[in-house]
Design an enzyme around this catalytic site. Structure first.
Site, PDB file in Angstrom:
ATOM      1  N   GLN B  19    -103.089 -54.310  24.958  1.00 20.54           N
ATOM      2  CA  GLN B  19    -103.283 -55.789  24.269  1.00 20.54           C
ATOM      3  C   GLN B  19    -103.400 -56.709  25.253  1.00 20.54           C
ATOM      4  O   GLN B  19    -104.032 -57.796  25.215  1.00 20.54           O
ATOM      5  CB  GLN B  19    -101.970 -55.549  23.306  1.00 20.54           C
ATOM      6  CG  GLN B  19    -102.504 -55.549  21.930  1.00 20.54           C
ATOM      7  CD  GLN B  19    -102.060 -56.118  21.042  1.00 20.54           C
ATOM      8  OE1 GLN B  19    -101.933 -57.326  21.527  1.00 20.54           O
ATOM      9  NE2 GLN B  19    -102.293 -55.759  19.910  1.00 20.54           N
ATOM     10  N   THR B 101     -96.175 -60.868  19.066  1.00 19.59           N
ATOM     11  CA  THR B 101     -95.606 -59.234  18.695  1.00 19.59           C
ATOM     12  C   THR B 101     -95.244 -58.589  17.158  1.00 19.59           C
ATOM     13  O   THR B 101     -95.089 -59.727  16.406  1.00 19.59           O
ATOM     14  CB  THR B 101     -94.149 -58.955  19.599  1.00 19.59           C
ATOM     15  OG1 THR B 101     -95.032 -58.896  20.832  1.00 19.59           O
ATOM     16  CG2 THR B 101     -93.954 -57.680  19.351  1.00 19.59           C
ATOM     17  N   TYR B 163    -109.029 -67.045  10.507  1.00 18.73           N
ATOM     18  CA  TYR B 163    -110.557 -66.895  10.993  1.00 18.73           C
ATOM     19  C   TYR B 163    -111.242 -66.997  10.054  1.00 18.73           C
ATOM     20  O   TYR B 163    -112.830 -67.306  10.342  1.00 18.73           O
ATOM     21  CB  TYR B 163    -110.547 -65.998  11.788  1.00 18.73           C
ATOM     22  CG  TYR B 163    -109.739 -65.378  12.690  1.00 18.73           C
ATOM     23  CD1 TYR B 163    -108.616 -65.437  12.835  1.00 18.73           C
ATOM     24  CD2 TYR B 163    -109.558 -63.757  12.775  1.00 18.73           C
ATOM     25  CE1 TYR B 163    -107.798 -65.541  13.800  1.00 18.73           C
ATOM     26  CE2 TYR B 163    -108.285 -63.466  13.791  1.00 18.73           C
ATOM     27  CZ  TYR B 163    -107.448 -63.914  14.187  1.00 18.73           C
ATOM     28  OH  TYR B 163    -106.421 -63.250  14.884  1.00 18.73           O
ATOM     29  N   GLU B 213     -98.117 -67.722   1.961  1.00 18.81           N
ATOM     30  CA  GLU B 213     -98.425 -66.852   0.798  1.00 18.81           C
ATOM     31  C   GLU B 213     -97.549 -66.235  -0.179  1.00 18.81           C
ATOM     32  O   GLU B 213     -95.912 -67.278   0.503  1.00 18.81           O
ATOM     33  CB  GLU B 213     -99.174 -65.044   2.252  1.00 18.81           C
ATOM     34  CG  GLU B 213     -98.103 -65.581   3.267  1.00 18.81           C
ATOM     35  CD  GLU B 213     -98.437 -64.011   4.774  1.00 18.81           C
ATOM     36  OE1 GLU B 213     -99.594 -63.943   4.335  1.00 18.81           O
ATOM     37  OE2 GLU B 213     -97.715 -62.971   5.039  1.00 18.81           O
ATOM     38  N   HIS B 247     -97.703 -57.943   5.904  1.00 21.75           N
ATOM     39  CA  HIS B 247     -96.562 -58.863   6.355  1.00 21.75           C
ATOM     40  C   HIS B 247     -95.328 -58.173   6.429  1.00 21.75           C
ATOM     41  O   HIS B 247     -95.153 -58.264   4.804  1.00 21.75           O
ATOM     42  CB  HIS B 247     -96.942 -60.473   6.211  1.00 21.75           C
ATOM     43  CG  HIS B 247     -98.002 -60.692   7.240  1.00 21.75           C
ATOM     44  ND1 HIS B 247     -98.699 -61.662   6.847  1.00 21.75           N
ATOM     45  CD2 HIS B 247     -98.764 -60.055   7.784  1.00 21.75           C
ATOM     46  CE1 HIS B 247     -99.817 -61.992   7.708  1.00 21.75           C
ATOM     47  NE2 HIS B 247     -99.540 -60.883   8.524  1.00 21.75           N
TER      48      HIS B 247
END
Lengths: 362, 288
Positions: B19, B101, B163, B213, B247
């Site tokens: 990454q 991360t 996005y 959220e 999440h």
């Protein structure tokens, strides 16, 4: 991951928190051999990961002589659908007073916070709503290894000082076990001192490895498969399967389905770098739910290779219709591949969701 | 611009992993397009002396900043070691750490953030896509091709959903000043209110889209902390309680942090709440 009461108590005991004398049994027979250790009344407690266990009939206070019958009952008594694999039998304490204490993480201050109330043993969420002043809070820097004295004085108020060392040890257990929540409800005073009558510990899923915990949750085969593939997966009860990349986008796709009066069957976040193989596995996993009539694939990202995703969908070759929205690299190639194989690819999230809701209703 | 611009010198921690190396390349491609300085050095303990996509690698942040003029780190270090790496960057005098991360134990995050605060270092994330100021600088993993320069700031707990919103705004002809992914973990370095405070002193930003959220109440706290015009969107209205929705921070606990009550409170406070991402551009246009 939520630990069971007896698991949490073992950890608390190791950090110097007094725990009532007790035994954990996996069958009623085991109790027959250990009952001698008890003197009088006992508390028989179903070990299920469910809130409101007492009210639901999962805790029985009984004479020592009737303990085996109580255990037999609890081993076959489902609480909110769960049957216990273990039962905790403890001495009955003679309680002077019940308190509430917990340690959690305050997202806003990014610090540990202690919650304390002078009335324990009750539903603390209810107390927080009806009498918020009864709940005292004390936060402090996570760089400290002990609860500072000024915080302890603030939260205890006029409560007995002997609770202090127990709360300090609870903080040590909280840190050492990577806990998101460490709770004692009730924390009780007795003629023999202070005891944690109940115990709750939620361990951070991101720290299970270094805590030496292998997830022992009762997963459905599909949930286990999702976990093994590194998908974030939650099962729901609708007929539209959902695959997205990123938690927010996937949640948002579910919300949009609800917005158009459809019902999602699941939440599946394939995570970063959705390649051919992962997409194939995700589509097959979701298609394996018998309720699923149509599957929405909503993937967005600069580095997602749309042609690879398209190949994954085609490889999966599932019976249900798969409607796709892909945005990223090689979008046109992906679209052409899907079209050639009879799959539909639409331009926006809005379009795929509306189409899926329509087809699920048909 | 907030947090950085084309003059920002960046190091990458965890530079030699898949990454890290991949995104060094993408960040430097973007720097080339925008005339920025980009990633000037990488850090991976034990890999000092290597070169990754033309960028020299050092064993420690201290060694890297001794040789290069850098104020910012973008961090790709694996979860179990990332808390320590944040503290290393802070103690070496960096001003900003963008922690990409995912999967850092929350106790590590909490301690690293407290330590960084004492060292005067700002932390974004963890578990975030980073920062994008279109035409200026990219500090993280956001795809710049969807974005265009403009006057709307975006703050979000999510990656790809951000996005999606960038895409909707750009398609509607609304450009972005800076997009900040603050991260999906329960404990994060910069919350909505911290980022909003930065936007307030940014002359380019005229309005802000706040993407929240389920879980916690940082959205409400942020919305009430600012005088900037806001449009909000909350994901997770269909999320069941006590389930972690991808999440680590997206979980409704003890009846708290559900989307319905968040939306109700935001509406009650007078903020426009978009019912879906595609409704955001129209609400933003009303503010501009």
């Amino acid at each position: 991951m939520k630990l069971l009461e007896f698991e949490a108590k073992e950890i608390f005991r190791a950090h110097g928190i007094p725990i009532p004398n007790g035994v954990v049994i996996n069958s009623p027979d085991e109790l027959r051999d250990t009952l001698d250790g008890f003197t009088d009344d006992v508390v028989v407690k179903s070990q299920v990961d469910v809130g409101g266990r007492g009210k639901a009939g999962g805790i029985i206070i009984t004479k020592k002589a009737d303990a085996v019958i109580a255990a037999e009952h609890l081993f076959s008594f489902p609480i909110k659908g769960l049957i216990p694999k273990a039962i905790l039998v403890e001495e009955k304490l003679s309680i002077d007073h019940e308190y509430y204490v917990s340690i959690t993480i305050d997202r806003s201050t990014r610090e540990p916070v202690i919650l304390f109330a002078e009335t324990g043993g009750v539903d603390i969420e209810e107390t927080a709503k009806t009498n918020p002043h009864a709940l005292r809070r004390g936060g402090f820097s996570p760089l400290l290894t002990e609860v500072p004295g000024y915080v302890m004085r603030e939260i205890l108020g006029t409560a007995p000082k002997e609770l202090g060392p127990v709360i300090n040890n609870l903080y040590k257990a909280f840190c050492a076990s990577d806990a998101l929540l460490a709770e004692i409800n009730p924390l009780v005073t007795t003629p023999r001192g202070v005891f944690a009558a109940d115990a709750k510990l939620i361990v951070d899923d991101n720290a299970l490895g270094r805590q030496g915990i292998t997830a022992n949750r009762d997963l459905t085969p599909r949930e286990r498969e999702a976990e093994e593939n590194g998908f974030s997966y939650v099962e729901l009860d609708g007929s539209i399967g959902v695959i997205g990349n990123g938690a927010g986008l996937t949640m948002s796709t579910l919300d949009l389905i609800k917005h158009y009066n459809g019902k999602a069957a699941n939440f599946l976040d394939v995570g970063g770098g959705a390649g051919r193989e992962r997409v194939m596995k995700a589509v097959r996993l979701v298609a394996g739910m018998p309720e699923v009539k149509v599957i929405v694939v909503n993937l967005l990202g600069g580095i997602t290779r749309c042609d690879e995703v398209a190949k994954g969908i085609i490889d999966a070759g599932v019976e249900q219709r798969v409607i796709t929205r892909l945005a990223g690299t090689n979008e046109e190639e992906g679209k052409a591949l899907l079209a050639k194989n009879g799959y539909q690819m639409l331009d926006t999230m809005e379009d795929v969701v509306r189409q899926a809701v329509k087809e699920a209703a048909a | 611009m907030i947090y950085g611009d084309h003059t920002t010198g960046t190091i990458v921690q965890g530079a030699t992993g898949n990454q890290g190396a991949f995104h060094i390349n993408l960040m430097n491609q973007y720097a080339q397009e925008t005339g920025g300085r980009g990633v000037v050095a990488g850090v991976t303990p034990g890999k000092g002396g290597q070169i990754v996509h033309g960028v020299p690698i050092y064993n420690s942040v201290r060694e890297a900043v001794a040789e290069h003029d850098a104020t910012t780190s973008v961090l790709f270090v694996p979860g179990f070691a990332a808390g320590d790496s944040i503290m290393e960057a802070a103690s070496a005098g960096l001003e900003l750490v963008v922690a990409i991360t995912e999967g850092i134990p929350v106790h590590d995050t909490m301690r690293a953030l407290a330590f960084a605060r004492m060292e005067g270092c700002t932390v974004i994330g963890p578990n975030c896509p980073g920062i994008l100021s279109p035409g200026e600088v990219k500090l993280g993993i956001m795809p710049p091709q969807l974005a265009m320069p403009g006057h709307v700031g975006i703050i979000s707990r999510s990656g790809t959903l951000t996005y999606e919103v960038i895409n909707e705004l750009t398609r509607a002809g609304i450009g972005q000043s800076t997009v900040v992914g603050i991260g999906g973990d329960p404990v994060i370095g910069q919350t909505f209110s911290d980022v909003l405070a930065r936007f307030e002193s940014d002359p380019r930003t005229k309005a802000v889209v706040l993407i929240g959220e389920v879980g916690g109440n940082l959205e409400e706290e942020g919305a009430t902390s600012t005088t900037l015009p806001l449009v909000t969107y909350i994901a997770g209205i269909s999320a069941p309680p006590e389930k972690r929705m991808g999440h680590a921070g997206a979980i409704i606990e003890g009846g708290e942090g559900n989307a319905v009550s968040k939306i109700a409170r935001l509406r009650h406070l007078g903020f426009p709440v978009a019912e879906k991402p595609s409704a955001i551009p129209a609400l933003v246009k009303e503010l501009l």
